[in-house]
Enzyme design. Sequence first.
Site, PDB file in Angstrom:
ATOM      1  N   SER A 142       0.852  -1.190   0.000  1.00 41.77           N
ATOM      2  CA  SER A 142       0.000   0.000   0.000  1.00 41.77           C
ATOM      3  C   SER A 142       0.881   1.231   0.000  1.00 41.77           C
ATOM      4  O   SER A 142       2.054   1.178   0.406  1.00 41.77           O
ATOM      5  CB  SER A 142      -0.890   0.007   1.254  1.00 41.77           C
ATOM      6  OG  SER A 142      -1.500   1.265   1.454  1.00 41.77           O
ATOM      7  N   TYR A 155      -1.900  -0.598  10.401  1.00 42.47           N
ATOM      8  CA  TYR A 155      -1.896  -0.764   8.943  1.00 42.47           C
ATOM      9  C   TYR A 155      -0.570  -0.311   8.356  1.00 42.47           C
ATOM     10  O   TYR A 155       0.028  -1.002   7.518  1.00 42.47           O
ATOM     11  CB  TYR A 155      -3.053   0.020   8.336  1.00 42.47           C
ATOM     12  CG  TYR A 155      -3.282  -0.268   6.876  1.00 42.47           C
ATOM     13  CD1 TYR A 155      -4.041  -1.357   6.469  1.00 42.47           C
ATOM     14  CD2 TYR A 155      -2.735   0.551   5.890  1.00 42.47           C
ATOM     15  CE1 TYR A 155      -4.263  -1.631   5.127  1.00 42.47           C
ATOM     16  CE2 TYR A 155      -2.944   0.282   4.543  1.00 42.47           C
ATOM     17  CZ  TYR A 155      -3.701  -0.798   4.166  1.00 42.47           C
ATOM     18  OH  TYR A 155      -3.905  -1.065   2.842  1.00 42.47           O
TER      19      TYR A 155
END
Length: 247
Positions: A142, A155
Amino acid sequence: MELAGKVAIVTGGASGIGFATAKAFLEKGAKVVIGDYNEEGGQQAEQQLKESGADVTFVNVDVSKEESVEQMVAATVKRFGRVDIIVNNAGIGVLGVTHELTYEDYHKVIAVNQDGVFFGAKHAIINMLEHGDGGVIINTSSILGSVGEGGAFAYNASKGAVNLMTKSLALQYAEHKIRVNAVAPGYVETGMVSKEALGDFYDALVDKHPVGRLGQPEEIAHAIVFLVENEFVTGTTIMVDGGYTTQ
């Protein structure tokens, strides 16, 4: 690598980037196993893809559990004889994460986003070494593996780890003709990330991307196909982010 005839596993393959990747692989003649926690969604995805004559099957998997991942790989080998490609795509998204971080929340994200990549790579590599023809591992990272975002501690940590796991695995297994790369999407338009679901926050996300829009699952899938096909690329993370990380 020519995809025709190759056997690929795509975790998180029932929807979004995973489904688009499975479809892209099938269009190039690969055989695909869709691994997903969502049993109903996985069966629907399998049926939809089979309607076009694709050689695809669904396996229910919880990537946070090593035994479950091992069983998915074993089912793939039983059905197709081998594993040539695995896309470790299943993950928990950043949206909805609160600023009040508990260990339980942190561990849940790490277990899926980081441990899931480890388990997938481990058991795919075991088979790749057994058949001796090499293979390709693609990890879905990501933009938030490279830049921070408030409220996304777990995350950020999980995706940053994926980037370095990718480099390390690529170095370790290059001599065995196993290539390992990652793709790092910006925010991608899905059912959960849409104007309807997010309201005004959707516009704020769009504003963070210099190209003026969010990504489409097919655009990420296209990058994954490139990373599989180009045999001179390993140990890299490709940003597919509409310019998000250039700022």
